[in-house]
Design a protein around this motif. Structure first.
Motif, PDB file in Angstrom:
ATOM      1  N   VAL A  59       0.844  -1.200   0.000  1.00  0.00           N
ATOM      2  CA  VAL A  59       0.000   0.000   0.000  1.00  0.00           C
ATOM      3  C   VAL A  59       0.875   1.244   0.000  1.00  0.00           C
ATOM      4  O   VAL A  59       1.749   1.404   0.857  1.00  0.00           O
ATOM      5  N   ALA A  60       0.620   2.130  -0.967  1.00  0.00           N
ATOM      6  CA  ALA A  60       1.383   3.379  -1.046  1.00  0.00           C
ATOM      7  C   ALA A  60       0.792   4.461  -0.159  1.00  0.00           C
ATOM      8  O   ALA A  60       1.517   5.273   0.418  1.00  0.00           O
ATOM      9  N   GLY A  61      -0.545   4.479  -0.043  1.00  0.00           N
ATOM     10  CA  GLY A  61      -1.172   5.539   0.732  1.00  0.00           C
ATOM     11  C   GLY A  61      -2.605   5.222   1.100  1.00  0.00           C
ATOM     12  O   GLY A  61      -3.198   4.265   0.593  1.00  0.00           O
ATOM     13  N   VAL A  62      -3.143   6.045   2.002  1.00  0.00           N
ATOM     14  CA  VAL A  62      -4.512   5.875   2.487  1.00  0.00           C
ATOM     15  C   VAL A  62      -5.288   7.154   2.238  1.00  0.00           C
ATOM     16  O   VAL A  62      -4.895   8.234   2.704  1.00  0.00           O
ATOM     17  N   THR A  63      -6.386   7.050   1.478  1.00  0.00           N
ATOM     18  CA  THR A  63      -7.300   8.183   1.355  1.00  0.00           C
ATOM     19  C   THR A  63      -8.421   7.996   2.367  1.00  0.00           C
ATOM     20  O   THR A  63      -8.863   6.875   2.622  1.00  0.00           O
ATOM     21  N   CYS A  64      -8.856   9.091   2.944  1.00  0.00           N
ATOM     22  CA  CYS A  64      -9.851   8.976   4.013  1.00  0.00           C
ATOM     23  C   CYS A  64     -10.663  10.252   4.117  1.00  0.00           C
ATOM     24  O   CYS A  64     -10.118  11.352   4.179  1.00  0.00           O
TER      25      CYS A  64
END
Length: 467
Positions: free
Chosen positions: A127-132
Motif C-alpha cells: 500500500v502506497a497511501g490511504v485516502t480517508c
C-alpha cells in the motif's frame, strides 16, 4: 498525451496524476484498482467491507451470527480486515510493479481505526497511501506514519484542512502524500457540505482549491504536494487551466464515476446499463443517509420512495397546544398525538392510500408507511451490525454505550444492506446506487457510443489524451 500533463513521483516511483476514486462496499475492488495501477495511475482499493473469497474464488457472503449488535460489529470488523487484505494483495499482484495502490476508508465507518490498522499490518510494502474522508480523521496521520505509508485526507474546504493540520497532521508532515479536494456538490457518494453551504447553489471549485493551497502554504507545505481534484472530473481538457498553474501548485485528478463503466468494474451488468441511460439531473444530492452526511446517488425508485416517505410526514405535540388542537385518530394506537387540522386530514388520506402505520422520528414528527415497509424498517434496525460509527437509522454508536441516545430514524435506511445488495446482483431499482453528478455524460460521450465498455487500460489511455 494531454498538454502539460506530467508524471508525479508517488510511492517511490513515477505515476500519472490520475487516481481511481475509492468506492466502498466492494465496488473499488482488486480488478479495477489493480488494472488502474497497471495502466500507470494510482488505483484505490476500498477497505469498506471489501469482499473475501473462498477456495474456489467465490465471494464469501457476509452473514452475521452474533446475538447482540456489539458481537455483530466485531464480526463486521473481521470481515472488513480479511476483505481489505485480500483485495490489496490481489490488486498489488495485478499491478505488476506499475503505478501505485492506495486504500480508501470512511472515517465514519464502524471500527475505522481497527480496520485500517488490521489491513496495513498485513499488507506491508503493498500500500502506497490511504485516502480517508467522511468525517474529520485526526488520527489518520498517526496511523499512516506508524505504518510508513502516505496519507491523503479528503476535504471540501481549506478550513477543514486547517483544523486537521493544526491539531494533528503537522506532527507527521513528511507522510502527507496529497490533499484530496472533493467537490461537495458534484462528487458521488458521501459529500462534505457544511451547514454554511447551500446544497442548491454549487460553487466554482477554483477559488475553493486556491484557498486550500493558500492554507497548505501557511503550514509550510510544499507546492509539490498535490491537491487532488475530485468530483465533477470527466475530461482533463476541461481542466487545462489548472495544469501547470502556479496559483494552485501541483494538481492531480480523481475519477470516481468513470471507472464504474469498465470491463473490470465489479458492479452488475444491470447497473452498468443503467449508467448509459442517465440524463442530466438524474443524480440526487440528498440527506437520507444514516451517516447524517449529504450524499449523491442515482434518483431511482429506491431514492424516490425515501423522498415520498419524508413527504408523508407531520409534526405532532403530546399536548393540545396552539394550532395542534386535533387529536390524531389514524396510524397510531393508544396515545395522544395532537396535530393541526390540515395534518389530520392529510394523515387520514395517507391511510386510505395504504400507508396505515405512523412511525415516530427523532424530530417530533410522524411518517406514514405501509405495514410491509414498517416490518422491513424494524427488521433492518434490529439486524444492525454496526457498520457506521454513528447511525441515525438504528441509533447505533461504535463506542461507549453503543447508542447515539436518539430515537432510531425511520426516514433513513440500512446502508450496509442496500450497498451489499446493489454490488452483488440485487435489483438496481430497489437499492442505493452512488454516482457523481456527471454520470449523465456516459450517454453523451462518444467514447461509449454503441454500448462500448472499455477496459480500465483503454479508459486511462483515453483520459490521458484529455478525453
Amino acid at each position: 498525451m494531454f498538454k502539460g500533463l506530467k508524471p508525479i513521483v508517488y510511492g517511490g516511483r513515477e505515476v500519472w496524476p490520475v487516481i481511481e476514486g475509492g468506492k466502498g462496499v466492494a465496488v473499488s475492488n482488486h480488478m479495477s484498482s489493480g488494472a488502474w495501477a497497471a495502466a500507470g495511475g494510482i488505483g484505490t482499493v476500498s477497505a469498506v467491507n471489501a469482499d473475501s473469497y473462498d477456495a474456489d474464488g467465490n465471494v464469501i457472503p457476509q452473514i452475521y451470527h452474533g446475538r447482540t449488535r456489539q458481537q455483530r460489529h466485531e464480526e463486521l470488523i473481521a470481515y472488513a480486515i480479511e476483505g481489505g487484505v485480500e483485495q490489496v494483495k490481489r490488486a498489488y499482484e495485478m499491478a505488476g510493479g506499475k503505478g501505485a495502490i492506495n486504500i480508501n476508508v470512511l472515517w465514519e465507518m464502524g471500527g475505522a481505526q481497527a480496520v485500517l490498522q488490521g489491513v496495513l499490518e498485513r499488507t506491508k510494502g503493498m500500500v502506497a497511501g490511504v485516502t480517508c474522508g467522511a468525517g474529520m480523521p485526526y488520527k489518520l496521520s498517526e496511523i499512516a506514519a506508524q505504518h510508513q505509508v502516505s496519507y491523503l485526507p479528503i476535504v471540501s474546504s481549506g478550513r477543514a484542512f486547517r483544523a486537521l493540520w493544526k491539531r494533528a497532521y503537522h506532527k507527521a508532515a513528511e507522510w502527507l502524500g496529497a490533499v484530496v479536494y472533493e467537490d461537495p456538490w458534484l462528487a458521488g457518494g458521501h459529500n462534505g457540505l457544511s451547514n454554511a453551504e447551500d446544497p442548491t447553489k454549487p460553487e466554482d471549485p477554483y477559488p475553493r482549491v486556491k484557498a486550500l493551497r493558500d492554507t497548505m502554504r501557511e503550514g509550510g507545505i510544499s507546492d509539490e504536494v498535490p491537491i487532488v481534484m475530485a468530483g465533477g472530473v470527466w475530461y482533463l481538457r476541461d481542466w487545462s487551466d489548472w495544469i501547470d498553474n502556479r496559483e494552485l501548485g501541483a494538481i492531480a485528478f480523481q475519477f470516481g464515476t468513470r471507472p464504474l463503466l469498465t470491463q473490470e468494474s465489479p458492479i452488475p451488468q444491470a447497473w452498468k446499463e443503467k449508467l448509459m441511460t442517465l440524463e442530466e439531473g438524474d443524480i440526487l444530492l440528498h440527506r437520507f443517509s444514516p451517516t447524517g452526511f449529504y450524499s449523491s446517488a442515482i434518483r431511482n425508485p429506491f431514492l424516490r420512495d425515501l423522498e415520498a416517505r419524508s413527504e408523508r410526514q407531520i409534526a405532532f405535540s403530546m399536548e393540545e397546544a396552539g394550532d395542534h388542537n386535533h387529536q390524531l385518530d389514524v396510524g397510531i394506537k393508544g396515545r395522544n398525538y395532537w396535530v393541526t387540522r390540515n395534518d389530520l386530514l392529510r394523515a387520514r388520506e395517507w391511510v386510505l392510500q395504504g400507508y396505515e402505520t405512523a412511525l415516530k422520528t427523532p424530530d417530533n414528527t410522524l411518517v406514514f408507511v405501509t405495514d410491509e415497509d414498517r416490518a422491513v424498517i424494524r427488521k433492518d434496525q434490529a439486524d444492525c451490525m454496526g457498520c457506521l460509527s454513528h447511525c441515525g437509522f438504528s441509533s447505533w454508536k461504535d463506542h461507549d454505550d453503543y447508542s447515539t441516545g436518539r430515537l432510531a430514524d425511520p426516514r433513513s435506511f440500512c446502508i450496509q444492506k442496500t450497498l451489499q445488495d446493489a454490488v452483488h446482483g440485487g435489483d438496481v431499482d430497489k437499492n442505493l446506487l452512488f454516482a457523481g453528478h456527471g454520470a449523465y455524460r456516459f450517454k453523451q460521450d462518444p467514447f461509449y457510443s454503441n454500448g462500448f465498455v472499455p477496459t480500465v487500460k483503454q479508459l486511462v489511455d483515453r483520459i490521458l489524451t484529455g478525453d
